[in-house]
Enzyme design. Structure first.
Site, mmCIF file in Angstrom:
data_model
loop_
_atom_site.group_PDB
_atom_site.id
_atom_site.type_symbol
_atom_site.label_atom_id
_atom_site.label_comp_id
_atom_site.label_asym_id
_atom_site.label_seq_id
_atom_site.Cartn_x
_atom_site.Cartn_y
_atom_site.Cartn_z
ATOM 1 N N GLY A 20 0.832 -1.206 0.000
ATOM 2 C CA GLY A 20 0.000 0.000 0.000
ATOM 3 C C GLY A 20 0.856 1.241 0.000
ATOM 4 C CE1 TYR A 51 -5.438 5.677 1.659
ATOM 5 C CE2 TYR A 51 -4.412 4.080 0.204
ATOM 6 C CZ TYR A 51 -5.235 4.367 1.267
ATOM 7 O OH TYR A 51 -5.843 3.336 1.937
HETATM 8 N N1 LIG Z 1 -8.965 1.113 3.698
HETATM 9 C C1 LIG Z 1 -8.463 1.871 4.652
HETATM 10 O O1 LIG Z 1 -9.168 2.667 5.294
HETATM 11 C C2 LIG Z 1 -6.995 1.758 4.987
HETATM 12 C C3 LIG Z 1 -6.515 2.244 6.219
HETATM 13 C C4 LIG Z 1 -5.156 2.097 6.482
HETATM 14 C C5 LIG Z 1 -4.312 1.515 5.570
HETATM 15 N N2 LIG Z 1 -4.807 1.069 4.358
HETATM 16 C C6 LIG Z 1 -3.905 0.472 3.335
HETATM 17 O O2 LIG Z 1 -3.105 -0.512 3.926
HETATM 18 C C7 LIG Z 1 -1.716 -0.207 3.736
HETATM 19 C C8 LIG Z 1 -0.929 -0.741 4.904
HETATM 20 O O3 LIG Z 1 -1.440 -0.184 6.091
HETATM 21 P P1 LIG Z 1 -0.685 -0.289 7.480
HETATM 22 O O4 LIG Z 1 0.451 0.654 7.486
HETATM 23 O O5 LIG Z 1 -1.706 -0.164 8.533
HETATM 24 O O6 LIG Z 1 -0.100 -1.793 7.403
HETATM 25 P P2 LIG Z 1 0.797 -2.653 8.375
HETATM 26 O O7 LIG Z 1 1.191 -3.831 7.567
HETATM 27 O O8 LIG Z 1 0.144 -2.884 9.689
HETATM 28 O O9 LIG Z 1 2.054 -1.751 8.710
HETATM 29 C C9 LIG Z 1 2.972 -1.312 7.745
HETATM 30 C C10 LIG Z 1 4.229 -0.889 8.491
HETATM 31 O O10 LIG Z 1 4.946 -2.063 8.819
HETATM 32 C C11 LIG Z 1 6.317 -1.802 8.814
HETATM 33 N N3 LIG Z 1 6.973 -3.064 8.439
HETATM 34 C C12 LIG Z 1 6.931 -3.698 7.243
HETATM 35 N N4 LIG Z 1 7.634 -4.847 7.293
HETATM 36 C C13 LIG Z 1 8.129 -4.935 8.542
HETATM 37 C C14 LIG Z 1 8.947 -5.885 9.208
HETATM 38 N N5 LIG Z 1 9.423 -6.965 8.593
HETATM 39 N N6 LIG Z 1 9.229 -5.664 10.503
HETATM 40 C C15 LIG Z 1 8.779 -4.565 11.151
HETATM 41 N N7 LIG Z 1 8.018 -3.621 10.557
HETATM 42 C C16 LIG Z 1 7.701 -3.811 9.271
HETATM 43 C C17 LIG Z 1 6.530 -0.704 7.811
HETATM 44 O O11 LIG Z 1 7.463 0.202 8.321
HETATM 45 P P3 LIG Z 1 8.754 0.670 7.435
HETATM 46 O O12 LIG Z 1 8.214 1.566 6.339
HETATM 47 O O13 LIG Z 1 9.620 1.403 8.400
HETATM 48 O O14 LIG Z 1 9.358 -0.578 6.891
HETATM 49 C C18 LIG Z 1 5.167 -0.020 7.679
HETATM 50 O O15 LIG Z 1 5.163 1.262 8.253
HETATM 51 C C19 LIG Z 1 -1.707 1.303 3.546
HETATM 52 O O16 LIG Z 1 -0.558 1.777 2.892
HETATM 53 C C20 LIG Z 1 -2.965 1.481 2.708
HETATM 54 O O17 LIG Z 1 -2.700 1.129 1.367
HETATM 55 C C21 LIG Z 1 -6.131 1.177 4.081
#
Ligand SMILES: NC(=O)c1ccc[n+]([C@@H]2O[C@H](COP(=O)([O-])OP(=O)(O)OC[C@H]3O[C@@H](n4cnc5c(N)ncnc54)[C@H](OP(=O)(O)O)[C@@H]3O)[C@@H](O)[C@H]2O)c1
Length: 311
Positions: A20, A51
Site C-alpha cells: 500500500g 492517498y
Molecule cells: N482502507 C483503509 O481505510 C486503509 C486504512 C489504512 C491503511 N490502508 C492500506 O493498507 C496499507 C498498509 O497499512 P498499514 O500501514 O496499517 O499496514 P501494516 O502492515 O500494519 O504496517 C505497515 C508498516 O509495517 C512496517 N513493516 C513492514 N515490514 C516490517 C517488518 N518486517 N518488521 C517490522 N516492521 C515492518 C513498515 O514500516 P517501514 O516503512 O519502516 O518498513 C510499515 O510502516 C496502507 O498503505 C494502505 O494502502 C487502508
C-alpha cells in the site's frame, strides 16, 4: 505449492499480499517505492483517491517495465476529511461517476478492484449507501469498473448494500489482525456467508502499534524461531502475522518504505512458508483474549466492542 492468489467470488484472482502507498513515507515516494516493490516481486498495489497516489501507482508500473496486466491494482472512491470539523465529507451521488472517472484517468487504466473507501462516502440519508452501490454496479456493467468491493464496512453497512444488490462486494478492506478478531466475529460470519473476502490493513499492529505487544508477543517470537530453523532463513514476527492472515484467507495489505523490508515482504509473498494448523489456532485463540484497534474510526460506532482488556 502454496498459492500466491485467492479467487474472488466473481471468478477473478487477487494476489494475497499487497503493497500500500498510504503508510509513512510511501505516500511521498509512491513512484520510487512502488518500483522497488514491483522489482522485488510484489504484484499488487493498494492506492486510493485520498492517498493522492493514483498517478504514481500507474507510473511505477511503467517505470518497473511491467505490463499493466502483470500487476493487480486496487483503488478507492474518495471521502475527504474536513480539516475544520474532522468529519468525513461525502461524495454527492450525482458526482460519483465523475469522481471514479477521475481515478481511471489518473491511473491510466481500469483498476482490477475498486472500493467504497468507507460508508460515509455516501451522503447521509436513508438508502444512499444502497444508491451508491447501485452506481458501482452500473459502472461494472458498463465495463468502467472490474471487481467492486467495500472498505471499513460494519455488518449494518454490508447489509444495507446487499439489500437488492445484483453484485455482492468481493472484499471488505478493514483493520484485521488477531487483536480485532473477537470484535469482528459477527462481521466475519456475515462476510463468510456471502463469500466476501477479508482484506486486512493494519495487520502488523500487534507488533508495531500495541503498546507492549500484548499476549501474542512470546507466541510470535517462538513461531518465528521455529520457522527460521525449519526454512533456514530469517523469518521475523511480521512474516508470522502475514502468514496467519494468509491462513485466514485474508488479503494482506501491508506496506514499507524501507527497501530491505520491502524485499522481506516480497519474500513472504512468494514463499512456500506456512504455519502449522496448531500455530494458526494458537494465534487466533490468544489474539481473541484482548481487543485492540489502532485505526479508531467508526468501526466501534453502533458495532459494540467485546468486554475484553486492551493489554
Ligand atoms: N482502507 C483503509 O481505510 C486503509 C486504512 C489504512 C491503511 N490502508 C492500506 O493498507 C496499507 C498498509 O497499512 P498499514 O500501514 O496499517 O499496514 P501494516 O502492515 O500494519 O504496517 C505497515 C508498516 O509495517 C512496517 N513493516 C513492514 N515490514 C516490517 C517488518 N518486517 N518488521 C517490522 N516492521 C515492518 C513498515 O514500516 P517501514 O516503512 O519502516 O518498513 C510499515 O510502516 C496502507 O498503505 C494502505 O494502502 C487502508
Amino acid at each position: 505449492m502454496s498459492p500466491t492468489s485467492f479467487t474472488l467470488h466473481d471468478g477473478t484472482s487477487i494476489p494475497w499480499l499487497a503493497w500500500g502507498n498510504a503508510t509513512g513515507t510511501t505516500k511521498e515516494r509512491a513512484l520510487d517505492d512502488g518500483k522497488i516493490a514491483l522489482d522485488a516481486g510484489i504484484r499488487h498495489i493498494d492506492t486510493a483517491q485520498n492517498y493522492q497516489t493514483e498517478v504514481q501507482t500507474g507510473q511505477s508500473i511503467q517505470k518497473a517495465g511491467l505490463e499493466k496486466s502483470a500487476v493487480y491494482v486496487t483503488s478507492k472512491c474518495m471521502s475527504l476529511k474536513s480539516t475544520v470539523t474532522h468529519s468525513w465529507a461525502p461524495v454527492p451521488l450525482e458526482d460519483v461517476r465523475a469522481s471514479i472517472q477521475g481515478s481511471l484517468d489518473k491511473l491510466g487504466f481500469v483498476p482490477d478492484l475498486y472500493l467504497i473507501h468507507n460508508p460515509f462516502v455516501a451522503p447521509r440519508g436513508e438508502g444512499n449507501l444502497k444508491k451508491l452501490w447501485k452506481i458501482f454496479e452500473e459502472l461494472k456493467d458498463e465495463g468502467k469498473l472490474k471487481s467492486i468491493g467495500v472498505s471499513n464496512f460494519r455488518p449494518q453497512d454490508i447489509e444495507a448494500i446487499l439489500d437488492g444488490a445484483r453484485y455482492k462486494p468481493v472484499v471488505n478492506q478493514i483493520e484485521f489482525h488477531p487483536y480485532t478478531l473477537a470484535h469482528l466475529e459477527p462481521l466475519l460470519e456475515l462476510q463468510a456467508k456471502h463469500g466476501i473476502l477479508i482484506e486486512s490493513y493494519g495487520g502488523l499492529t500487534p507488533i508495531l502499534r500495541h503498546p507492549t505487544g500484548g499476549p501474542l508477543k512470546q507466541v510470535l517470537e517462538r513461531i518465528a524461531l521455529r520457522l527460521t530453523h525449519k526454512y533456514g532463513e530469517g523469518i521475523d514476527q511480521a512474516a508470522v502475522l502475514l502468514l496467519w492472515l494468509k491462513a485466514q484467507r485474508a488479503v494482506a495489505v501491508t506496506a514499507s518504505g524501507n527497501p530491505e523490508r520491502i524485499g522481506k515482504l516480497a519474500k513472504v509473498y512468494q514463499s512456500e512458508w506456512e504455519l502449522d494448523p496448531e500455530e494458526v489456532e494458537e494465534i487466533s485463540r490468544v489474539g481473541k483474549t484482548i481487543h485492540y484497534r489502532h485505526y479508531r474510526i467508526h468501526m466501534e460506532e453502533d458495532f459494540p466492542i467485546p468486554d475484553l482488556p486492551q493489554q
